[in-house]
Design a protein around this motif. Structure first.
Motif, PDB file in Angstrom:
ATOM      1  N   ALA A 102      29.382  53.334  14.814  1.00 58.15           N
ATOM      2  CA  ALA A 102      27.779  52.814  14.999  1.00 58.15           C
ATOM      3  C   ALA A 102      27.596  51.527  15.056  1.00 58.15           C
ATOM      4  O   ALA A 102      26.905  50.919  16.276  1.00 58.15           O
ATOM      5  N   ALA A 103      28.562  50.744  14.322  1.00 56.79           N
ATOM      6  CA  ALA A 103      28.541  49.283  14.745  1.00 56.79           C
ATOM      7  C   ALA A 103      28.749  48.917  16.168  1.00 56.79           C
ATOM      8  O   ALA A 103      28.514  47.898  16.765  1.00 56.79           O
ATOM      9  N   LEU A 104      29.820  49.588  16.798  1.00 57.58           N
ATOM     10  CA  LEU A 104      30.328  49.434  17.955  1.00 57.58           C
ATOM     11  C   LEU A 104      29.267  49.522  19.025  1.00 57.58           C
ATOM     12  O   LEU A 104      29.071  48.770  20.237  1.00 57.58           O
ATOM     13  N   ILE A 105      28.384  50.564  18.758  1.00 57.71           N
ATOM     14  CA  ILE A 105      27.376  51.045  19.505  1.00 57.71           C
ATOM     15  C   ILE A 105      26.165  49.933  19.513  1.00 57.71           C
ATOM     16  O   ILE A 105      25.690  49.416  20.876  1.00 57.71           O
ATOM     17  N   GLN A 106      26.138  49.373  18.736  1.00 60.85           N
ATOM     18  CA  GLN A 106      24.931  48.266  18.296  1.00 60.85           C
ATOM     19  C   GLN A 106      25.656  46.765  18.863  1.00 60.85           C
ATOM     20  O   GLN A 106      24.991  46.146  19.571  1.00 60.85           O
ATOM     21  N   GLU A 107      26.864  46.569  18.737  1.00 60.81           N
ATOM     22  CA  GLU A 107      27.321  45.359  18.655  1.00 60.81           C
ATOM     23  C   GLU A 107      27.547  45.027  20.199  1.00 60.81           C
ATOM     24  O   GLU A 107      27.320  43.969  20.902  1.00 60.81           O
ATOM     25  N   PHE A 108      27.743  46.127  21.106  1.00 63.50           N
ATOM     26  CA  PHE A 108      28.074  45.926  22.536  1.00 63.50           C
ATOM     27  C   PHE A 108      27.189  46.669  23.383  1.00 63.50           C
ATOM     28  O   PHE A 108      27.326  47.153  24.409  1.00 63.50           O
ATOM     29  N   SER A 109      25.860  46.853  22.700  1.00 59.08           N
ATOM     30  CA  SER A 109      24.795  47.547  23.529  1.00 59.08           C
ATOM     31  C   SER A 109      24.430  46.980  24.950  1.00 59.08           C
ATOM     32  O   SER A 109      23.831  47.628  25.852  1.00 59.08           O
ATOM     33  N   HIS A 110      24.493  45.608  24.999  1.00 58.31           N
ATOM     34  CA  HIS A 110      24.134  44.728  26.233  1.00 58.31           C
ATOM     35  C   HIS A 110      25.335  44.310  26.778  1.00 58.31           C
ATOM     36  O   HIS A 110      25.416  43.442  27.662  1.00 58.31           O
ATOM     37  N   ILE A 256      30.905  39.643  13.448  1.00 59.37           N
ATOM     38  CA  ILE A 256      29.877  40.508  13.962  1.00 59.37           C
ATOM     39  C   ILE A 256      28.563  39.996  13.886  1.00 59.37           C
ATOM     40  O   ILE A 256      28.142  39.337  12.887  1.00 59.37           O
ATOM     41  N   LYS A 257      27.571  40.150  14.835  1.00 57.44           N
ATOM     42  CA  LYS A 257      26.201  39.761  14.809  1.00 57.44           C
ATOM     43  C   LYS A 257      25.478  40.666  13.726  1.00 57.44           C
ATOM     44  O   LYS A 257      25.695  41.612  13.744  1.00 57.44           O
ATOM     45  N   ASN A 258      24.534  39.925  12.852  1.00 57.31           N
ATOM     46  CA  ASN A 258      23.804  40.705  11.993  1.00 57.31           C
ATOM     47  C   ASN A 258      24.500  41.634  11.375  1.00 57.31           C
ATOM     48  O   ASN A 258      24.251  42.887  11.133  1.00 57.31           O
ATOM     49  N   ALA A 259      25.583  41.372  10.699  1.00 64.28           N
ATOM     50  CA  ALA A 259      26.541  42.330  10.046  1.00 64.28           C
ATOM     51  C   ALA A 259      25.777  42.807   9.122  1.00 64.28           C
ATOM     52  O   ALA A 259      26.360  44.230   8.924  1.00 64.28           O
ATOM     53  N   ALA A 260      24.904  42.431   8.338  1.00 63.26           N
ATOM     54  CA  ALA A 260      24.162  43.349   7.326  1.00 63.26           C
ATOM     55  C   ALA A 260      23.707  44.713   7.686  1.00 63.26           C
ATOM     56  O   ALA A 260      23.673  45.769   7.069  1.00 63.26           O
ATOM     57  N   HIS A 261      23.263  44.465   9.131  1.00 62.99           N
ATOM     58  CA  HIS A 261      22.479  45.610   9.594  1.00 62.99           C
ATOM     59  C   HIS A 261      23.040  46.293  10.693  1.00 62.99           C
ATOM     60  O   HIS A 261      22.619  47.292  11.309  1.00 62.99           O
ATOM     61  N   VAL A 262      24.303  45.903  10.931  1.00 57.04           N
ATOM     62  CA  VAL A 262      24.752  46.453  12.476  1.00 57.04           C
ATOM     63  C   VAL A 262      24.876  47.958  12.377  1.00 57.04           C
ATOM     64  O   VAL A 262      24.708  48.563  13.341  1.00 57.04           O
ATOM     65  N   VAL A 263      25.408  48.384  11.275  1.00 58.06           N
ATOM     66  CA  VAL A 263      25.886  49.817  11.212  1.00 58.06           C
ATOM     67  C   VAL A 263      24.467  50.674  11.496  1.00 58.06           C
ATOM     68  O   VAL A 263      24.238  51.666  11.904  1.00 58.06           O
ATOM     69  N   ALA A 264      23.525  50.411  10.408  1.00 59.70           N
ATOM     70  CA  ALA A 264      22.248  51.181  10.440  1.00 59.70           C
ATOM     71  C   ALA A 264      21.542  51.122  11.684  1.00 59.70           C
ATOM     72  O   ALA A 264      20.989  52.053  12.247  1.00 59.70           O
ATOM     73  N   LEU A 265      21.535  49.766  12.399  1.00 62.10           N
ATOM     74  CA  LEU A 265      21.110  49.814  13.664  1.00 62.10           C
ATOM     75  C   LEU A 265      21.665  50.574  14.642  1.00 62.10           C
ATOM     76  O   LEU A 265      21.144  51.276  15.732  1.00 62.10           O
ATOM     77  N   GLY A 266      23.060  50.768  14.360  1.00 65.44           N
ATOM     78  CA  GLY A 266      23.924  51.286  15.478  1.00 65.44           C
ATOM     79  C   GLY A 266      23.477  52.876  15.382  1.00 65.44           C
ATOM     80  O   GLY A 266      23.592  53.696  16.430  1.00 65.44           O
ATOM     81  N   ALA A 267      23.296  53.301  13.974  1.00 60.41           N
ATOM     82  CA  ALA A 267      22.773  54.718  14.068  1.00 60.41           C
ATOM     83  C   ALA A 267      21.291  55.217  14.432  1.00 60.41           C
ATOM     84  O   ALA A 267      21.435  56.218  14.858  1.00 60.41           O
ATOM     85  N   ILE A 268      20.586  54.086  14.393  1.00 62.91           N
ATOM     86  CA  ILE A 268      19.337  54.338  15.020  1.00 62.91           C
ATOM     87  C   ILE A 268      19.480  54.328  16.405  1.00 62.91           C
ATOM     88  O   ILE A 268      19.010  55.422  17.344  1.00 62.91           O
ATOM     89  N   GLN A 269      20.287  53.750  17.038  1.00 66.70           N
ATOM     90  CA  GLN A 269      20.626  53.601  18.675  1.00 66.70           C
ATOM     91  C   GLN A 269      21.079  54.807  19.143  1.00 66.70           C
ATOM     92  O   GLN A 269      21.036  55.452  20.132  1.00 66.70           O
TER      93      GLN A 269
END
Length: 279
Positions: A102-110, A256-269
């Protein structure tokens, strides 16, 4: 009632529930159960008057294609839990995946479509997720990236990287609870700082292995253990000392950027990606 996508970051010490309008954090631990997770989620939805349009759950451990949690060392009560099926009582669009994926999805989404890069999370346990030339490296069963299980020889014994460099290893070695460990470290307790230095050096060996195997252009690191004083610096030094210079120079290591939220945001993505692939 507001329609919202909910991201759930379930970890060995905390649970984060996140949507566009609100967030909530709860403590977990080795005895935390699926029923407790569902109760917290139900309370979060009710208190914030949400109508979930999708729910993404990211967990530490192995998840199969059906959304079942096959194995989680740090949350053993979740082993075998049919997570996707349980969450579908709230909505049809559900994604269950490993937290680091999930963190990978968010961190490298762009990121560029041909990037070779990865994420390493160092929390209660250690894990990695990688993409090779723009495509996630999943492995045969979708379980690639179990970096914490990397065997390392120490004092003529074979140990796992988790046993040497994770937050759980530091808690065990120090005999302290995570909060007390962090307080002692920030108070410059020499014994605790030496333990963190040793753990960071072991982590660096794991990073060197990842760099040698995949030749990534970027590695992003996160997790609570890396926040301990000296851990990041010790890991970088050890990784550089044990990596071929040409491969080291080709790889950029960052927090990691926005480390506190990166996993949850990746789960949403991940839910969004699932919906788009299904349509």
């Amino acid at each position: 009632m507001r329609s919202s996508s909910i991201g759930i970051d379930l970890g060995g010490t905390k649970l984060l529930l996140l949507c566009e309008h609100a967030e909530a954090i709860y403590s977990t631990g080795i005895g935390f159960t699926p029923d407790q997770l569902l109760a917290h989620l139900d309370n979060f939805i009710t208190q914030n008057e949400l109508t979930p349009s999708s729910i993404g759950l990211a967990v530490p451990g192995l998840v199969n294609a059906s959304g079942d949690i096959v194995l989680s060392d740090v949350l053993p009560a979740f082993n075998g839990w049919q997570a996707a099926q349980a969450l579908q009582s709230w909505c049809n669009t559900v994604a269950v995946l490993n937290d680091i994926k999930a963190a990978l999805i968010q961190e490298f989404s762009h990121a560029s479509k041909d990037i070779t890069a990865g994420v390493v999370m160092v929390g209660t346990a250690i894990g990695a997720a990688l993409m090779v030339q723009g495509r996630p490296l999943t492995g045969t069963c979708g379980w690639a990236g179990e970096l914490g299980y990397l065997p390392i020889v120490q004092h003529d014994q074979i140990r796992r990287l988790d046993d040497l460099a994770s937050g759980a290893a530091l808690v065990k070695a120090s005999g302290l609870q995570p909060t007390d460990l962090a307080l002692r470290a920030h108070a410059n307790d020499r014994q605790v700082l030496d333990m963190i230095q040793t753990a960071g050096a072991a982590l660096g060996l794991g990073l060197a292995s990842v760099i040698h195997l995949f030749n990534p252009s970027k590695l992003s690191l996160g997790g609570g253990t890396l926040q301990l004083p000296g851990c990041w610096e010790a890991a970088l030094q050890s990784a550089q000392e044990n990596t071929l210079p040409m491969l080291w120079q080709a790889c950029e290591l960052n927090r990691i950027k926005n480390a506190a939220h990166v996993v949850a945001l990746g789960a949403i993505q991940a839910c969004l990606d699932y919906s788009q692939n299904r349509s």
